[in-house]
Each structure stands twice: as structure tokens, then as C-alpha cells.
Design an enzyme around this catalytic site. Structure first.
Site, mmCIF file in Angstrom:
data_model
loop_
_atom_site.group_PDB
_atom_site.id
_atom_site.type_symbol
_atom_site.label_atom_id
_atom_site.label_comp_id
_atom_site.label_asym_id
_atom_site.label_seq_id
_atom_site.Cartn_x
_atom_site.Cartn_y
_atom_site.Cartn_z
ATOM 1 C CG HIS A 121 -0.061 8.221 0.785
ATOM 2 N ND1 HIS A 121 -1.283 8.463 1.350
ATOM 3 C CD2 HIS A 121 0.160 6.893 0.960
ATOM 4 C CE1 HIS A 121 -1.780 7.340 1.841
ATOM 5 N NE2 HIS A 121 -0.916 6.364 1.613
ATOM 6 C CD GLU A 122 2.990 4.692 -0.221
ATOM 7 O OE1 GLU A 122 3.286 4.057 0.810
ATOM 8 O OE2 GLU A 122 1.863 4.615 -0.765
ATOM 9 C CG HIS A 140 2.324 4.584 4.955
ATOM 10 N ND1 HIS A 140 1.294 4.382 5.843
ATOM 11 C CD2 HIS A 140 1.749 4.587 3.722
ATOM 12 C CE1 HIS A 140 0.145 4.264 5.174
ATOM 13 N NE2 HIS A 140 0.401 4.394 3.881
HETATM 14 ZN ZN LIG Z 1 -0.960 4.341 2.265
#
Ligand SMILES: [Zn+2]
Length: 685
Positions: free
Chosen positions: A470-471, A474
Site C-alpha cells: 500500500h505505502e 503512494h
Molecule cells: Zn494510504
């Protein structure tokens, strides 16, 4: 001394990485002070320019202003989150209100706004390309939203409101942190801890010593309502104590009680919204997001809530059956949920976290999973650069090379938990990409993984693997940015859009080719057995009724607080308001409390970022699920798909209207059906 301050000049390190080996604690405050003073002078010069306003002399000049402030803020706020200290906290306390006043000084400057407005009114004649035109549009909107059009008298009140709200947010965050410590559960007899692993018991004993207790055990709380130990503690009385400690935080009428702060924050936000011409804070905040209206958000949440609650109730029946099967006669209570859920999970899917972890060794998940997927999809390569200084020995710097071998940016991975790091996981840019300054991106990922004892490999939980992917989503959004103006770099998109690319990247964690590449036993090298993979896939919707309901309840609570009008926001009874709001929204399920209850809902009260915006995760997930459908239909891990997503969406950052970017990329509006399917919300309740 002043000339040595590393923030006063651009870093000469590759990618302008902040020179952490030269930055000292004494450099921050002078850099903030000079950064703000410089930007005020730059802005005053723009406002006082005798030449008529042009795009260059006003908007580009604004984008160029505040370089020192940008540099020190990026380095400081990263450190304040991931490796804080009493000195850094002192600086933060001093600087945050100053930054709020600094921002008001710029946004409420009449001369400056006059120039922006004049350009905006003549925008059709300026012959601007798409990105500059959007910059003008965005600056104009930002000034109006900050109150630039209001009277002098209203400006006075607005500054007061902003200053008080900035202080209240810090106070709320501090109280929640202190209350979390004060609410930790003390246990005398180790027998009560039955069910916890030896590691967890040792950690609880250590937590007691850390608090100066000579004997006994302490169970520390984490921020969301659900406490992880509830899944394994066999002692029902202790489960009840732990759950009760969690849900009563911040509302106990003592010095850590936050309900007075909540009342004040809600009232001041409502007053500010009214001053700015909006019905309430939610209308004000959502207007600047892709959802646009409170009604759109309410309709979306109302569409999901009944099915989520129906699923949670069905799950509750399974749990009650599991209680009976265990020979017990009691009725399911909230503190029983996680414990019996684990039993049903083991029974139905034979998935045991402890059995999975040996296959999820951090280094392999990172290199052979996260980096590997980015290689297959986008052609990226990663080279560790131990020669480049980071801000902490645990923070590792990688150079990211593009598919043609050209340099793309730096990725800093800071994976381990430590006392000086705040909870949760997040990504932030140390250097935003922009063609205006010729800067390439530098991005940090922070996680809170427990480090294994020296000499042993760090093994992750399934949830930690997901967080890593997830990170990194980003990080990719930040790294692929191809914008001209720094205002639009990477993740500088609306709040209810920003989680979309990161959530898409989670799909690769269980993607067969990726999983096969990283999930190998750290001792034997054996691949994760296919039957476990199948069970993981089959269990995807397990307990989703609970997860969706607790999330929706928090989102609806956030919305309820921020749709209060100023005249209705006096003397609200916090507990009664919360109960009524959940009831009204149809999510008052007794054994599924909201993910955060009001008195510890730090997302929305200790910062403004997610206020009237907690809905953003599921709003973004509509786009995520719709995009994952496309990736799946088109064959998944292919360079062509990666390039389409990269060029059509990730590279655009905030340089255009986000939903217009989405439509251009996907060829149509997003559909909600893929999300309903993913979360098992399609069945008629
Ligand atoms: Zn996030």
C-alpha cells in the site's frame, strides 16, 4: 552559524536529498524563521509589483516562493513523525501556530489576491496551456476558500478561528496520546494472559517494567477501537476489561477527557464554514474534493451500509454458533468478536497467522515482492545506496532507475517501529518532483514493523505485507510524477482521490506470479503451498461485514459531527450525539463499535486533513476496484498496462481535475459494482 544552516541552500546531494548528516536540531527553528520571513518578503514583492499582473510575475512567482520553508518543512515534519524527541516536540509546538498565521498572512493578502483575481477574470484571454490554466484555477479557488474575499472585520475573526483551531488540534492529539497510555490495562497474574504468544507475554512484561512496575503485565492500547490481543485472550473477563478500556478512552471525565475539545472544535469549524459562506464544515471540505457534495457522500455511504450491516449480523450468527460449539452459553458481546472470529477462520479456512509468517520475510517481501511487481509492471530497478545519508540508521535509501536505466528518484524505506515514531504507516515526499525547479522525487515510506532480535529475520504478518504494498503505491504515485508546478507533484491530489493509487498497488500482494516470487519459507526456501494460497484467496471476504461496518460507522460519525450548523453546535452531549448519529445512519450494531469513537477519533480532530473526509478510503476504493477489474481483464502484470496507468494517471499528479484524469484514463466514469463485489455487498440484505 547562520551561513552553515544546511536549509539555506539547495542540497548538493544526489536528488537534493536533505543532508541529514549535517542537519542539527539547532538548524530547524532558524530555518523556519528565515523561511517564513523570506516568503513574506517574496509575497510582498509580488503584491507590490508595479507591473500589471501576468501569469509569470504572479503565479509562477508564487510557486517559486518559500524555497527554504519548503525544504525545512519537508525534513522537519518527516522527522517529527518518524523519530521525534522532546526538543523536536518543543519546536513543533512553537512552529505550528506560526505556520498557520504565516499561511493566513499570504492567503488573506489583499494585494496578492487582487492580482490573482484579475488574472482569473481574464483567464480566457491569457492563452494558457492546460497545466498553467489549472494552476490559475487552483490558486483562485484556494484564495477564495481561505477567505480572501471577506471583509477586514471577517479576516480578524478568521485569523482567530484558524489560530485557535491549530492549537486545539495539537491539544487533542496530545490528550489522545496521553489517554492511550493512561488506559493501558494492567494484569497481575500471567494466567490471565492465556492465549497470547510467549513474545507477546514478554512484551507485556517489558511494558510493565517500562512503566516502573516491579511486577505484572501491561497491555498497551493501539488507536483504533479493536485491540489485536482480543483475538487470542482466552480469559473473557480480561477481554471485557481491555475492550472497555479501549472504547471509553477520552470520555472518562478526567484530565485526559477530550469531549470538551470536540465540542469546541466542532463549533469553531462550523463558525468558520459559515463565515466562508457554507452551511457547515462538511459542505466546505467536500466541495474541494472529488465528491463535491455532502449529498453525494451520504448517498454512497447509504448505498453500502445496509448490506454491510446485514453481513455483520450474519457473521454474528456464525460467532454465536461457535460460542455454542465451544460449550458456552453466553450471548456474543463486542469483546468476543475477534476471539471467535479467529476460531471460525481457523475452522473454515485453516489459516493461522503463525503458519504464514515464515513465508513473509521482510527483505524478500520488499525485493522479490514489492520491487519485483514494480519491475514487471513498470520496468523499474532499485539499487540500495548506503553511501547516501538518511535521518536514522534504520532508514534505507534506494535509487530508483527507470525502464531505460535513467535515474528516476530516491526511495527511502523506514520500516521498523520505535518509541520515537508515531503509530500507523504513511508516505511523504522529502523532495517533490517539478520541472519548474528541475527536481526529481525523493519519497519516504514509514511503517511500524516489530524488528526481530539480532541475527533473526523479520517476519511479517499478512496485514504488514499489505501495508508494505500500500505505502509503496503512494511512493510510485510520487516517483512517477511528471508535472511542471510543485503544487501538483505526485500525491498532491484531493483527499478522496489520494488513496486510490496506493490501494490499487495492494492487488499485487496476492497476485499469483508475485506471490510465488516472494512468499518462500525463510529457512527451507519452500514456496508457500498452493493450498494455503487458495485458502487465502477464499478467505478474502471473511469478516468483511464487520470491517466494512466499523469503517462506515466511523465515516458516518465524522459526517454527523461536521454537518452540524453553528447554531446547533452549542453544548452538544458528545456520547448522546454519537449514539443518535449511529442509530440514524442505521449502523448502530451493538457488537460492532465504530473504528474510532468520537473522543479518540484523531484522524478528524487532531488534524484537519480527514475531517469530513474519513469517507475518502471507500470513495477511493471505488476507483481502485474499478481499475483492478481492468488490470485483471487485460492480463495483469504487463508492461503495457503499467505504462498506461503510469502515463494516464500516476504521472498526472494533481495537474488537472482528478475525475477528468480518471475518465480519460479509464474511458468512462467509474462503476461501483466492482467494489460491491469485492466487499461482498451485492447480496440483497
Ligand atoms: Zn494510504
Amino acid at each position: 552559524m547562520t551561513t552553515d544552516n544546511p536549509f539555506f541552500a539547495p542540497s548538493d546531494l544526489p536528488y537534493q536529498l536533505p543532508p541529514f548528516d549535517r542537519i542539527e536540531i539547532g538548524h530547524y527553528l532558524p530555518a523556519f524563521e528565515r523561511g517564513m520571513a523570506d516568503q513574506r518578503a517574496e509575497v510582498a514583492a509580488i503584491a507590490a509589483d508595479p507591473a500589471p499582473p501576468t501569469f509569470e510575475n504572479t503565479l509562477v512567482a508564487l510557486e517559486r516562493s518559500g524555497r527554504i520553508l519548503q525544504r525545512v518543512s519537508a525534513a522537519f515534519f518527516n522527522l517529527a513523525s518518524s523519530d521525534t524527541s522532546p526538543q523536536l516536540q518543543e519546536i513543533e509546538k512553537a512552529v505550528v501556530p506560526q505556520l498557520s498565521a504565516h499561511s493566513d498572512a499570504i492567503m488573506l493578502d489583499r494585494g496578492l489576491y487582487g492580482r490573482v483575481r484579475e488574472l482569473y477574470e481574464r483567464r480566457a484571454e491569457l492563452g494558457l496551456d492546460a497545466e498553467p490554466a489549472w494552476l490559475l484555477e487552483r490558486y483562485h479557488t484556494d484564495f477564495v476558500r481561505a477567505g480572501a474575499q471577506l471583509s477586514d472585520e471577517q479576516h480578524v475573526r478568521l485569523r482567530e478561528l484558524n489560530a485557535e483551531l491549530a492549537g486545539l488540534a495539537t491539544e487533542f492529539g496530545n490528550k489522545v496520546r496521553d489517554e492511550m497510555n493512561a488506559s493501558a490495562v494492567v494484569v497481575d497474574d500471567v494466567a490471565e494472559l492465556d492465549g497470547l504468544s510467549d513474545d507477546a507475554i514478554a512484551a507485556a512484561a517489558q511494558a510493565a517494567r517500562d512503566r516502573g512496575l516491579e511486577r505484572g503485565y501491561v497491555l498497551n492500547l493501539i488507536l483504533p477501537t479493536a485491540q489485536p490481543q482480543l483475538a487470542s485472550l482466552t480469559d473473557r473477563a480480561l477481554r471485557e476489561r481491555l475492550h472497555t478500556a479501549s472504547v471509553t478512552r477520552g470520555g472518562r471525565g478526567d484530565e485526559h477527557d477530550t469531549t470538551g475539545l470536540v465540542r469546541r472544535i466542532v463549533r469553531l469549524r462550523a463558525e468558520r464554514a459559515r463565515l466562508l459562506g457554507f452551511e457547515h464544515h462538511a459542505e466546505y471540505n467536500i466541495a474541494d474534493n472529488t465528491a463535491r457534495t455532502v449529498q453525494a457522500v451520504e448517498e454512497m455511504l447509504a448505498k453500502l451500509a445496509p448490506a454491510a450491516v446485514a453481513n455483520a449480523l450474519a457473521e454474528a450468527e456464525d460467532l454465536q454458533a461457535a460460542i455454542a460449539a465451544a460449550g458456552e452459553t453466553f450471548t456474543l458481546e463486542p469483546w468476543d468478536w475477534a476471539f471467535y472470529t479467529e476460531r471460525v477462520r481457523r475452522e473454515r479456512y485453516a489459516i493461522d497467522e503463525a503458519e504464514l509468517r515464515p513465508y513473509f520475510e521482510l527483505e524478500r517481501v520488499l525485493r522479490d515482492g514489492v520491487f519485483y511487481a514494480a519491475g514487471r509492471l513498470y520496468g523499474l530497478r532499485f539499487e540500495e545506496r548506503p553511501d547516501l545519508p538518511a535521518y536514522h540508521p534504520d532508514a534505507r535509501v534506494f535509487e530508483v532507475l527507470d525502464h531505460d536505466g535513467s535515474p528516476l528518484g530516491l526511495f527511502v524505506g523506514d520500516f521498523f517501529t520505535r518509541a520515537s515514531k508515531r503509530g500507523g504507516a504513511w508516505a511523504n515526499a522529502l523532495v517533490p518532483q517539478s520541472r519548474l525547479f528541475g527536481t526529481a522525487p525523493v519519497v519516504v515510506n514509514n511503517l511500524n514493523i516489530n524488528r526481530a532480535p539480532a541475527g533473526e529475520p523479520t517476519l511479517l504478518t499478512l496485514d504488514e505485507v499489505r501495508t508494505l504494498f500500500h505505502e509503496f503505491g503512494h511512493a510510485l504515485h510520487t516517483l512517477f510524477s511528471q508535472v511542471h508546478f510543485p503544487k501538483f507533484a505526485g500525491t498532491r491530489v484531493p483527499r478522496d482521490f489520494v488513496e486510490y493509487p496506493s490501494q490499487v498497488n495492494e492487488v499485487w500482494m496476492l497476485w499469483p506470479e508475485v506471490l510465488a516470487n516472494y512468499a518462500t519459507h525463510h529457512e527451507t526456501g519452500a514456496p508457500l503451498p498452493q493450498e494455503i494460497v487458495d485458502r487465502l484467496q477464499a478467505a478474502k471476504q471473511f469478516n468483511e461485514g464487520f470491517a466494512t461496518t466499523e469503517y462506515l460507522a466511523a465515516s458516518l460519525l465524522d459526517l454527523a459531527w461536521h454537518t452540524l450548523r453553528v447554531e446547533d453546535a452549542e453544548d452538544v452531549d458528545v456520547a448522546a450525539f454519537e449514539a443518535a448519529a449511529l442509530e440514524r445512519a442505521g449502523v448502530a450494531v451493538p457488537f460492532v463499535p465504530p473504528r474510532y469513537r468520537t473522543p479518540y477519533f484523531a484522524h478528524i480532530f487532531s488534524g484537519a486533513a480527514y475531517s469530513a473526509g474519513y469517507y475518502s478510503y471507500i470513495w477511493s476504493e471505488v476507483l481502485d476496484a474499478d481499475t483492478v477489474d481492468w488490470l485483471t481483464e487485460q492480463g495483469g502484470l504487463r508492461r503495457e498496462l503499467g505504462d498506461t496507468f503510469r502515463d494516464g494517471l500516476l504521472a498526472r499528479g494533481g495537474s488537472a481535475d482528478s475525475m477528468a484524469v480518471y475518465r480519460a484514463f479509464r474511458g468512462r466514469d467509474p462503476l461501483i459494482e466492482p467494489l460491491l463485489k469485492r466487499r461482498g455487498l451485492t447480496a440483497n440484505p
